[in-house]
Design a protein around this motif. Structure first.
Motif, short mmCIF file in Angstrom:
data_model
loop_
_atom_site.label_atom_id
_atom_site.label_comp_id
_atom_site.label_asym_id
_atom_site.label_seq_id
_atom_site.Cartn_x
_atom_site.Cartn_y
_atom_site.Cartn_z
N LYS A 1 0.87 -1.10 0.01
CA LYS A 1 -0.04 -0.12 0.02
C LYS A 1 0.90 1.40 0.07
O LYS A 1 2.21 0.98 0.45
CB LYS A 1 -0.82 0.01 1.17
N ASN A 2 0.11 2.41 -0.33
CA ASN A 2 0.98 3.75 -0.55
C ASN A 2 2.19 3.49 -1.26
O ASN A 2 3.40 3.90 -0.71
CB ASN A 2 1.22 4.22 0.96
N VAL A 3 2.05 3.31 -2.54
CA VAL A 3 2.98 3.19 -3.44
C VAL A 3 2.87 4.00 -4.66
O VAL A 3 1.87 4.02 -5.40
CB VAL A 3 3.28 1.71 -3.93
N LYS A 4 4.04 4.71 -5.06
CA LYS A 4 3.98 5.93 -6.30
C LYS A 4 5.09 5.56 -7.03
O LYS A 4 6.25 5.31 -6.57
CB LYS A 4 3.89 7.12 -5.81
N VAL A 5 4.86 5.11 -8.25
CA VAL A 5 6.05 4.83 -9.25
C VAL A 5 6.12 5.46 -10.54
O VAL A 5 4.93 5.70 -11.07
CB VAL A 5 6.16 3.23 -9.41
N GLN A 6 6.92 5.96 -10.95
CA GLN A 6 7.06 6.47 -12.40
C GLN A 6 7.96 5.58 -13.32
O GLN A 6 9.27 5.32 -13.17
CB GLN A 6 7.44 7.90 -12.41
N VAL A 7 7.39 4.95 -14.20
CA VAL A 7 8.15 4.14 -15.30
C VAL A 7 8.30 4.86 -16.59
O VAL A 7 7.63 5.44 -17.14
CB VAL A 7 7.06 2.88 -15.53
N PRO A 8 9.65 5.03 -16.93
CA PRO A 8 10.15 5.57 -18.13
C PRO A 8 10.04 5.16 -19.39
O PRO A 8 10.00 3.66 -19.28
CB PRO A 8 11.72 6.01 -17.56
N PHE A 9 10.14 5.68 -20.48
CA PHE A 9 10.49 5.02 -21.77
C PHE A 9 11.97 4.57 -22.05
O PHE A 9 12.75 5.65 -22.03
CB PHE A 9 10.03 5.77 -22.93
N GLY A 10 12.52 3.42 -22.19
CA GLY A 10 13.74 3.39 -22.16
C GLY A 10 14.27 3.00 -20.70
O GLY A 10 13.79 2.71 -19.99
N ARG A 11 15.92 2.61 -21.02
CA ARG A 11 16.43 2.20 -19.99
C ARG A 11 16.63 3.47 -18.77
O ARG A 11 17.22 4.52 -18.86
CB ARG A 11 18.03 1.93 -20.24
N PRO A 12 16.34 3.00 -17.61
CA PRO A 12 16.43 4.10 -16.40
C PRO A 12 17.78 4.00 -15.93
O PRO A 12 17.86 4.83 -15.01
CB PRO A 12 15.35 3.43 -15.39
N ASP A 13 18.45 3.13 -16.20
CA ASP A 13 19.96 3.06 -15.44
C ASP A 13 21.14 3.23 -16.34
O ASP A 13 22.08 2.70 -16.14
CB ASP A 13 20.09 1.50 -14.84
N LYS A 14 20.95 4.06 -17.38
CA LYS A 14 21.82 4.14 -18.36
C LYS A 14 23.09 4.91 -18.20
O LYS A 14 24.07 4.83 -18.68
CB LYS A 14 21.06 5.03 -19.61
N ASN A 15 22.94 5.68 -16.91
CA ASN A 15 24.22 6.14 -16.42
C ASN A 15 25.23 5.27 -15.52
O ASN A 15 26.07 5.63 -15.16
CB ASN A 15 23.98 7.56 -15.44
N TYR A 16 24.91 4.08 -15.49
CA TYR A 16 25.66 3.17 -14.72
C TYR A 16 26.83 2.77 -15.23
O TYR A 16 27.00 2.78 -16.60
CB TYR A 16 25.11 1.87 -14.18
N GLU A 17 28.05 2.45 -14.77
CA GLU A 17 29.08 2.07 -15.02
C GLU A 17 29.04 0.64 -15.97
O GLU A 17 29.49 0.60 -16.91
CB GLU A 17 30.39 1.92 -14.08
N MET A 18 28.29 -0.12 -15.47
CA MET A 18 28.04 -1.53 -15.66
C MET A 18 26.38 -1.79 -15.82
O MET A 18 25.96 -1.81 -14.78
CB MET A 18 28.72 -2.64 -15.43
#
Length: 500
Positions: free
Chosen positions: A345-362
């Motif tokens: 309960k009490n959950v709010k999520v924003q899902v993007p278009f494309g990769r959300p972790d693109k700035n990770y080293e790996m």
């Protein structure tokens, strides 16, 4: 001769003063055992001697002062506190063989069968992963380190050394009364903290910054009982805070996780993948998730374990690839497990278009089949269903932009969605799904109460698909007004539909 004798007595007296009780607790500063904080001198033996001395004297505090103290594997003992003062760094060796032979890399810090142990202070425990991985690759190229995963195919399609050749930073096994507070963990090559088969654990105000390599789970509790993880900040190149169960007759039980911030190139809060015994009586609340590749919340039983009495609340996730994933499968074990009595309960999520972790080293491994944005899903298998899940006060914003040219599952052909009963559990495991909001299959007693799904751009798919699911209740569910046929029910029973 007299001078030598007097000198030895003086040294002994100074050492004795270092372990005299301060209150009721003895203290030893590793400098008094000859440690050097220059980042180059190997202090393994010195630090271990200080720990052993404290242990022989009934317990106390081993102090690591300001400086960079290079070390190999150290073993913690009962009734001791390893205290890292501000500016102190325990720097892991960058030589692979300092951690043991092929396939058996020891963690940097180990406690096995101990009780009443603590790691505290404002200092840093640095796995030195960037330098260590170079030595591992050097050994692999020279043929001096055996590694089956590196030499053969691995299911992630990534060329990497196996976990057994990459040291964890902290390993607590079969211990009782464990406290880890305030310290920072950095730059590991495998799981950062592994608490296993242990009880009465407190992890508080701990920071993890480890995006150095893959399998960098931030905090893992495996078959632990009575554990609290609070006020932690976790930024890792794998699961953030993860519960696991690796033994059939053991489980994670009475777990409390609260007030944490998580960034992950896998899932933020996860139950599994290892799920043999299971997870029972778990409370997770007040979690901020951001820039996370997979699920904000993933609950999985695929190895025969029981998952029940789970309470998750107050989760705020932005730029996260998937909101909620609940899976009962049968990857291993004599029979499938049980997933039931889950309240989110009490959950709010924003899902993007494309990769959300693109700035990770790996980055996490790519999904290797064509797909549109994945919905949340609650999925069992034929004959073994997910039961009694309540989703209350949930809001998920999706990007839309689905295209039939990318992938397409018609709602009159739901059988095209594979069961994948034995597959590794993941929100993307079925490939393209026929819904953009929620996909529910092989489930019973699923209640949606005050659930809102929004979509930024057009999506040809419906918001909800219920396939072979029964006793479904939708109360005060909000979906886009401009869309028709947003709820698809096939071989399912819906008790109540109240949709805005």
């Amino acid at each position: 001769m007299l001078i030598k004798t007097m000198y030895k007595r003086l040294v002994f007296s100074l050492l004795f003063l270092q372990i005299v009780a301060c209150g009721n607790q003895a203290e030893i500063n590793i400098l008094n055992f000859g440690a050097k904080g220059d980042g180059q001198t190997d202090n393994t033996e010195v630090i271990q001697k200080a720990i052993d001395q404290i242990s022989r004297n009934g317990g106390g505090k081993v102090i690591v002062p300001n400086g960079q103290f290079l070390t190999g594997v150290i073993q913690l003992k009962s009734n001791m506190e390893l205290h890292l003062e501000k500016g102190a760094v325990l720097l892991g060796s960058d030589k692979r063989m300092d951690y043991g032979p092929s396939h058996k890399a020891s963690p940097l810090i180990v406690a096995n069968g101990q009780h009443n142990i603590a790691i505290t202070g404002d200092g840093v425990i640095d796995g030195n992963g960037r330098k260590l991985i170079k030595d591992i690759y050097k050994m692999l190229k020279e043929g001096t380190l055996e590694d089956l995963e590196y030499q053969t195919y691995n299911p992630w399609h990534q060329k990497r050394p196996e976990e057994g050749n990459r040291p964890k930073i902290l390993y607590i096994y079969n211990c009782d009364s464990v406290q880890v507070k305030d310290v920072t963990f950095k730059n590991g090559l495998c799981w950062i903290q592994d608490y296993r088969n242990s009880s009465n654990i407190v992890v508080d105000r701990v920071k993890v910054k480890s995006t150095t390599f893959l399998n960098n789970d931030g905090i893992d509790l495996t078959d632990c009982v009575n554990a609290r993880v609070t006020n932690c900040i976790v930024d890792t190149a794998d699961d953030g805070i993860c519960l696991k169960s690796s033994t059939n007759n053991l489980m994670c039980e009475n777990i409390y996780v609260a007030n944490c911030k998580v960034r992950s190139s896998a899932s933020a809060i996860k139950f599994g993948t290892a799920s043999r015994g299971g997870f029972k009586n778990v409370t997770i609340k007040d979690i901020e998730v951001y820039d996370t590749f997979r699920s904000a919340i993933a609950i999985e039983s695929v190895d025969g374990g029981t998952v029940e009495n789970i309470h998750i609340s107050n989760i705020n996730a932005s730029n996260t690839g998937n909101a909620i994933f609940i899976r009962l499968g049968h990857r291993s074990g004599d029979k499938p497990g049980i997933v039931r009595n889950i309240n989110i309960k009490n959950v709010k999520v924003q899902v993007p278009f494309g990769r959300p972790d693109k700035n990770y080293e790996m980055n996490g491994p790519e999904v290797r089949v064509p797909h549109n944005t994945f919905p949340s899903s609650i999925v069992g298998i034929p004959g073994h269903i997910v039961e009694n899940v309540v989703l209350e006060n949930i809001e998920i914003a999706y990007p839309g932009r689905a295209s039939r040219e990318v992938a397409y599952i018609p709602t009159d052909s739901l059988s095209k969605v594979p069961e994948n009963i034995k597959d590794y559990p993941e929100f993307s495991m079925f490939g393209e799904l026929p819904a953009w909001g929620f996909y529910v299959r092989h489930a019973r007693g699923i209640e949606f109460n005050n659930v809102k799904v929004t979509i930024e751009n057009d999506d040809y798919r419906p918001a909800f698909v219920f396939d072979q699911a029964h006793d479904i209740t939708l109360k005060n569910v909000t979906i886009p007004e401009s869309k028709d046929d947003q709820i698809i029910v096939k071989d399912a029973t819906v008790i109540n539909i109240d949709v805005n």
